[in-house]
Scaffold this motif. Structure first.
Motif, PDB file in Angstrom:
ATOM      1  N   ILE A 178       0.847  -1.191   0.000  1.00 41.59           N
ATOM      2  CA  ILE A 178       0.000   0.000   0.000  1.00 41.59           C
ATOM      3  C   ILE A 178       0.882   1.239   0.000  1.00 41.59           C
ATOM      4  N   SER A 179       0.277   2.379  -0.307  1.00 43.96           N
ATOM      5  CA  SER A 179       1.036   3.628  -0.384  1.00 43.96           C
ATOM      6  C   SER A 179       1.426   4.116   1.006  1.00 43.96           C
ATOM      7  N   ALA A 180       2.483   4.907   1.068  1.00 43.11           N
ATOM      8  CA  ALA A 180       2.946   5.454   2.343  1.00 43.11           C
ATOM      9  C   ALA A 180       1.897   6.344   3.018  1.00 43.11           C
ATOM     10  N   PRO A 181       1.193   7.222   2.274  1.00 42.60           N
ATOM     11  CA  PRO A 181       0.158   8.035   2.920  1.00 42.60           C
ATOM     12  C   PRO A 181      -0.961   7.189   3.538  1.00 42.60           C
ATOM     13  N   LEU A 182      -1.402   6.158   2.807  1.00 48.75           N
ATOM     14  CA  LEU A 182      -2.444   5.285   3.359  1.00 48.75           C
ATOM     15  C   LEU A 182      -1.924   4.541   4.576  1.00 48.75           C
ATOM     16  N   GLU A 183      -0.665   4.116   4.526  1.00 53.97           N
ATOM     17  CA  GLU A 183      -0.065   3.421   5.668  1.00 53.97           C
ATOM     18  C   GLU A 183      -0.072   4.299   6.912  1.00 53.97           C
ATOM     19  N   ARG A 184       0.222   5.581   6.754  1.00 55.61           N
ATOM     20  CA  ARG A 184       0.257   6.478   7.913  1.00 55.61           C
ATOM     21  C   ARG A 184      -1.129   6.649   8.526  1.00 55.61           C
ATOM     22  N   VAL A 185      -2.169   6.662   7.686  1.00 54.05           N
ATOM     23  CA  VAL A 185      -3.534   6.781   8.200  1.00 54.05           C
ATOM     24  C   VAL A 185      -3.917   5.525   8.981  1.00 54.05           C
ATOM     25  N   VAL A 186      -3.654   4.353   8.380  1.00 57.30           N
ATOM     26  CA  VAL A 186      -4.029   3.082   9.016  1.00 57.30           C
ATOM     27  C   VAL A 186      -3.252   2.877  10.307  1.00 57.30           C
TER      28      VAL A 186
ATOM     29  N   GLN B  15      -6.562  -7.230  -3.524  1.00 58.52           N
ATOM     30  CA  GLN B  15      -5.920  -8.193  -2.630  1.00 58.52           C
ATOM     31  C   GLN B  15      -4.699  -7.584  -1.945  1.00 58.52           C
ATOM     32  N   GLN B  16      -3.926  -6.816  -2.706  1.00 60.85           N
ATOM     33  CA  GLN B  16      -2.779  -6.138  -2.106  1.00 60.85           C
ATOM     34  C   GLN B  16      -3.220  -5.104  -1.091  1.00 60.85           C
ATOM     35  N   LEU B  17      -4.320  -4.408  -1.392  1.00 61.39           N
ATOM     36  CA  LEU B  17      -4.854  -3.416  -0.461  1.00 61.39           C
ATOM     37  C   LEU B  17      -5.240  -4.067   0.852  1.00 61.39           C
ATOM     38  N   ILE B  18      -5.959  -5.193   0.772  1.00 59.01           N
ATOM     39  CA  ILE B  18      -6.409  -5.891   1.989  1.00 59.01           C
ATOM     40  C   ILE B  18      -5.221  -6.428   2.773  1.00 59.01           C
ATOM     41  N   TRP B  19      -4.292  -7.065   2.078  1.00 55.17           N
ATOM     42  CA  TRP B  19      -3.138  -7.664   2.754  1.00 55.17           C
ATOM     43  C   TRP B  19      -2.238  -6.588   3.365  1.00 55.17           C
ATOM     44  N   GLY B  20      -1.946  -5.551   2.609  1.00 58.74           N
ATOM     45  CA  GLY B  20      -1.096  -4.483   3.127  1.00 58.74           C
ATOM     46  C   GLY B  20      -1.720  -3.767   4.308  1.00 58.74           C
ATOM     47  N   THR B  21      -3.024  -3.485   4.203  1.00 54.28           N
ATOM     48  CA  THR B  21      -3.728  -2.825   5.301  1.00 54.28           C
ATOM     49  C   THR B  21      -3.737  -3.700   6.542  1.00 54.28           C
ATOM     50  N   SER B  22      -3.930  -5.005   6.350  1.00 60.02           N
ATOM     51  CA  SER B  22      -3.947  -5.935   7.489  1.00 60.02           C
ATOM     52  C   SER B  22      -2.605  -5.964   8.208  1.00 60.02           C
ATOM     53  N   LEU B  23      -1.520  -5.934   7.439  1.00 58.05           N
ATOM     54  CA  LEU B  23      -0.190  -5.931   8.051  1.00 58.05           C
ATOM     55  C   LEU B  23       0.049  -4.662   8.867  1.00 58.05           C
ATOM     56  N   VAL B  24      -0.395  -3.522   8.348  1.00 59.95           N
ATOM     57  CA  VAL B  24      -0.200  -2.262   9.069  1.00 59.95           C
ATOM     58  C   VAL B  24      -1.091  -2.212  10.313  1.00 59.95           C
ATOM     59  N   ILE B  25      -2.303  -2.759  10.215  1.00 64.13           N
ATOM     60  CA  ILE B  25      -3.169  -2.840  11.398  1.00 64.13           C
ATOM     61  C   ILE B  25      -2.505  -3.713  12.464  1.00 64.13           C
ATOM     62  N   ALA B  26      -1.906  -4.826  12.035  1.00 63.04           N
ATOM     63  CA  ALA B  26      -1.186  -5.685  12.982  1.00 63.04           C
ATOM     64  C   ALA B  26      -0.020  -4.930  13.621  1.00 63.04           C
ATOM     65  N   SER B  27       0.641  -4.085  12.836  1.00 64.69           N
ATOM     66  CA  SER B  27       1.721  -3.252  13.376  1.00 64.69           C
ATOM     67  C   SER B  27       1.184  -2.294  14.433  1.00 64.69           C
ATOM     68  N   ALA B  28       0.042  -1.673  14.146  1.00 69.75           N
ATOM     69  CA  ALA B  28      -0.572  -0.748  15.105  1.00 69.75           C
ATOM     70  C   ALA B  28      -0.942  -1.473  16.396  1.00 69.75           C
TER      71      ALA B  28
END
Length: 312
Positions: free
Chosen positions: A112-120, A170-183
């Motif tokens: 996912i993009s860096a801006p979206l990662e920062r929001v999540v 699929q990349q959006l879901i997987w990437g977002t899930s990883l960042v949520i796990a990080s949070a």
């Protein structure tokens, strides 16, 4: 001023409440942590990958932590009786907060993009409040409940104009899930560090947590990378890694632990929402990035949210 005295920086100001001192420490730590994004962006110009830069960061940080541990041990600040039985919990919490959270975040950034990662990523204050409620039965104060959505909305506005469309769901879901796990991993660190800090002190906890996280990062890199390749980057990369180690790792790690001790995990977490504010301002100042109307509105909301936390 030595690091051992930074937690007492506001002691000479009689009108500062305990909460205000803790909040100031959290904000200073957040500002320094936010510089990390600037150092990373400058280092990326020379072709270094995220895992290598993370390893260099800890390679410069670890000797400082080890020297401080030896120095404070000789001064008697690291009491054996207090440390007994708390070293392993502190190490595990440190690995969760400074290794696992970083690894999951970097992994999510591949999708996912860096801006979206920062929001999540800024879901972590909510996870912190939820964990504190479930584990310690600490119901959030009304002021925290009011500040949390304001901070989320502010961060969302700051990043909205930067977020592009994701082409692969699929990349959006997987990437977002990883960042949520990080949070969630970082929220785990915030919640479970408070009791350990209360037992052994913020200095001892930070040393144990960061040394353990550094070792975990080195083990991870040894399994997936080549240590000799770390010696082949331009000199500027090592300067940026050193800046990141001192100003965006060592100093803020002690300030952050002391802030958790003074104002708790919930308020410290929400004060971290000021991170994107500092990042935007410093990116505009150092890198020449522009700041739009939505970002200014987001900055205002985050400032209001942090101001609410200073009310008893």
């Amino acid at each position: 001023m030595t690091i051992s005295k930074t937690s007492n920086i506001f002691a000479s100001i009689p009108h500062f409440s305990q909460a205000a001192k803790g909040l100031c420490l959290a904000l200073v730590a957040t500002a320094l942590f936010s510089l990390k994004g600037i150092w990373i962006k400058l280092a990326y110009q020379f072709g270094i990958d995220p895992a290598s830069l993370m390893t260099l960061r800890m390679a410069f940080s670890l000797p400082i932590y080890l020297l401080l541990a030896l120095y404070w041990w000789r001064l008697g600040r690291l009491e054996h009786q207090k440390l007994k039985g708390n070293i392993l919990p502190a190490a595990l919490v440190g690995i969760a907060g400074y290794y696992l959270a970083s690894f999951l975040d970097l992994s999510g950034l591949q999708f996912i993009s860096a801006p979206l990662e920062r929001v999540v990523l800024y879901a972590y204050p909510g996870f912190t409040i939820l964990l504190a409620w479930l584990v310690y039965r600490q119901k959030p104060q009304l002021i925290v409940v009011l500040a949390l959505p304001l901070s989320w909305l502010g961060v969302g506005l700051m990043m909205w104009s930067e977020t592009g469309q994701q082409l692969d769901p699929q990349q959006l879901i997987w990437g977002t899930s990883l960042v949520i796990a990080s949070a969630f991993s970082f929220a785990f660190y915030l919640v479970f560090s408070k009791n350990i800090v209360a037992k052994i002190g913020s200095q001892a906890f930070t040393l144990i947590a960061m040394i353990a996280a550094s070792i975990a990062i080195f083990i991870h890199f040894s399994l997936h990378g080549d240590f000799t390749a770390l010696l082949n980057y331009p000199g500027q990369v090592y300067w940026y890694a050193a800046y990141m180690a001192l100003f965006s790792t060592v100093i803020p790690s002690f300030l952050f632990s002391e802030a958790i001790h003074r104002i708790g995990a919930q308020r410290t977490a929400i004060s971290g929402s000021a991170g994107p504010v500092f990042t935007l301002i410093m990116a505009a100042w150092i890198l020449g990035d522009s700041i739009g109307v939505l970002q200014i509105a987001g900055i205002g909301l985050v400032v209001v949210a942090v101001a609410l936390l200073n009310k008893n």
